[in-house]
Design an enzyme around this catalytic site. Structure first.
Site, mmCIF file in Angstrom:
data_model
loop_
_atom_site.group_PDB
_atom_site.id
_atom_site.type_symbol
_atom_site.label_atom_id
_atom_site.label_comp_id
_atom_site.label_asym_id
_atom_site.label_seq_id
_atom_site.Cartn_x
_atom_site.Cartn_y
_atom_site.Cartn_z
ATOM 1 C CB SER A 248 21.341 -62.057 -7.418
ATOM 2 O OG SER A 248 20.032 -62.518 -7.596
ATOM 3 C CE LYS A 249 24.633 -66.390 -1.623
ATOM 4 N NZ LYS A 249 25.747 -67.081 -1.048
ATOM 5 N NE ARG A 250 18.986 -61.091 -2.332
ATOM 6 C CZ ARG A 250 18.793 -59.802 -2.525
ATOM 7 N NH1 ARG A 250 17.618 -59.275 -2.293
ATOM 8 N NH2 ARG A 250 19.774 -59.027 -2.951
#
Ligand code: GLU
Length: 483
Positions: A248-250
């Protein structure tokens, strides 16, 4: 018909490995089929916009060798390619869609919308404003009442399509909501903009993440309302961090630029991510862009998520590193020496020759060279070697012979060192292998080094080599005396 694909990132932060894979597959598909690859920036969500993210997208594509044929700053007939510059186009088509019955104005207040939420927090718009007459709508518009435009989804019936990877996807219209197409600020939502742009830009094949698989039928209803033919769809499996978690880029997992900063080569990253969800028929693994283009086909794309395996990417990177021309290797390695314990001390070129075949990623350099400056008291048991029949006693003989051979040297390079060591072994009546083994330990104090006695002495220079040999001679004398 010429194939046209696109990559449509939102400038919301990092260029994540997943985004880059979408861009890559889209590019490979276009190029394999002699088509065009288009870059479109989807920046209509102002709240999620991150400063600098657009530049990052350009930079990453450039570094990866994924070159758009059309896009911002490149031009093309279907521009502008930045969605925030296409507001009027969306407004015009939204009006058309209303006339065609595929959308309608909605004036509902926030409070009313909130009251539609059930106990479980589910919310579905009840088509309230669809009941307004044309006159009522005009009246409200004239009065300047705020509004959104919603998609008018049939109450029943199935909407379906054939995905090129996942096959038939069917959704019951009863499960869909009349999504907002144009927000109250006049900006389109993704739901609308993706359809208008893909159509107007002549996109024949849409390549994107599988998270859009189930909303695509809804977009196809918009195509149908306009009387347009929808593009073909190639939805891509998720990239997983492990069996249960998506990358996930988060959380900042797996950013292209982070890998570059860790000492990966862009071409190796591209090669590795090509294999994250696709494999060629011949099972090749190391492939440059040209080879990827030649082999890419949709039937090699898997439906299930693939796990991002950094050790495998590292291994693949190593294959690229090992075959770099030395000058290229030197360009990449220099900043890593500068960051290491040997910064500015030794001839980096000499290290390059030793390390090029021994590292997979450049960030390994500092730990690989640190030993050279950590010389000091060491365990003389290290001299034992069964096959060479080496032990502290004959190591001492070897070291003394090496000192005698090195001391008068005027030229101190690998060739003369080799000759000196051969002569030293002969005069001491020991095997050259034994001498080299002992000298290497004597000048480094470690058992495993990149390169042998000759290379190590060459890097250290005559003075330091002799100083270390003296030190080791004393260390061994001490041991043998005490024995
Ligand atoms: N802007 C969307 C995203 O970044 C693109 C999805 C698409 O390719 O249609 O996820």
């Amino acid at each position: 018909m010429k194939v046209r694909t696109r990559f449509a990132p939102s400038p919301t932060g990092f260029m994540h490995i997943g985004n880059l894979r979408t861009a890559l597959y889209s590019y490979l598909f276009a190029k394999h089929n002699g088509g065009d690859f288009i870059l479109r920036i989807e920046d209509t969500d102002e709240k999620r916009y991150v400063e600098g993210a657009v530049d990052l997208i350009y930079r990453t594509l450039k570094a990866s060798g994924i070159t758009p044929d059309e896009g911002p700053g490149i031009g093309g007939e279907a521009g502008p390619y930045i969605q925030s510059q296409r507001k009027e186009i969306y407004a015009e088509y939204a009006k058309k869609l209303i006339e065609l019955g595929g959308a309608y104005y909605c004036f509902c207040s926030k409070e009313r919308l909130e009251s539609l939420t059930d106990g479980a927090g589910n919310h579905k718009y009840d088509k309230h404003c669809l009941k307004l007459s044309k006159e009522e709508v005009e009246e409200k518009l004239r009065a300047g009442e705020p509004y959104v435009i919603r998609q008018n989804i049939p109450l029943s019936g199935m909407t379906e399509y054939e995905d090129m990877v996942y096959g038939k996807i069917a959704v019951d219209c009863a499960d869909l909501e009349d999504n907002i197409l144009i927000k109250s600020d006049g900006m389109p939502t993704y739901n609308f903009a993706n359809v208008i742009d893909d159509h107007l830009m002549g996109i024949t094949h849409v390549t994107r993440g599988a998270e859009y698989l189930s909303s695509t039928p809804k977009y196809n209803l918009i195509y149908a309302a306009f009387g347009w033919t929808p593009p073909k769809y190639i939805h891509l499996p998720a990239i997983m961090k492990d069996a249960t978690h998506k990358l996930s880029k988060r959380y900042g997992d797996a950013n292209f630029e982070d890998f570059i900063a860790k000492g990966y080569l862009p071409e190796a990253i591209v090669n590795y991510i090509a294999l994250l969800g696709w494999s060629p028929k011949d099972d090749s693994e190391k492939m440059n862009m040209e080879e990827l283009i030649a082999r890419f086909s949709v039937d090699g794309i898997s439906k299930s998520g693939s796990i991002f395996d950094e050790p495998k990417m590292k291994w693949l990177n190593g294959l690229y590193v090992h075959e770099l021309p030395v000058e290229k290797f030197s360009e990449y390695s220099a900043p890593w020496y500068d960051k290491s314990a040997i910064a500015g001390k030794y001839d980096y070129k000499k290290w390059d020759e030793l390390l090029i075949s021994r590292i997979d990623i450049f960030s390994e350099i500092p730990e690989k060279v640190a030993f050279i400056d950590e010389f000091g008291e060491y365990d003389t048991d290290m001299y034992f070697h069964k096959k060479l029949k080496a032990d502290p006693e004959n190591a001492l003989i070897a070291i003394r012979a090496a000192i005698a051979a090195i001391a008068p040297m005027t030229k101190f390079d690998r060739e003369s060192l080799n000759e000196a060591f051969a002569a030293a072994a002969e005069s001491a009546g020991i095997k050259k292998g034994l001498l080299l083994w002992s000298v290497r330990i004597a000048v480094t104090g470690v058992a495993v080094t990149p390169g042998g006695a000759t290379e190590m002495a060459d890097i250290l220079g005559k003075e330091e080599t002799l100083r270390r040999l003296d030190f080791s001679e004393k260390l061994l004398e001490k041991r043998l005396c005490n024995a």
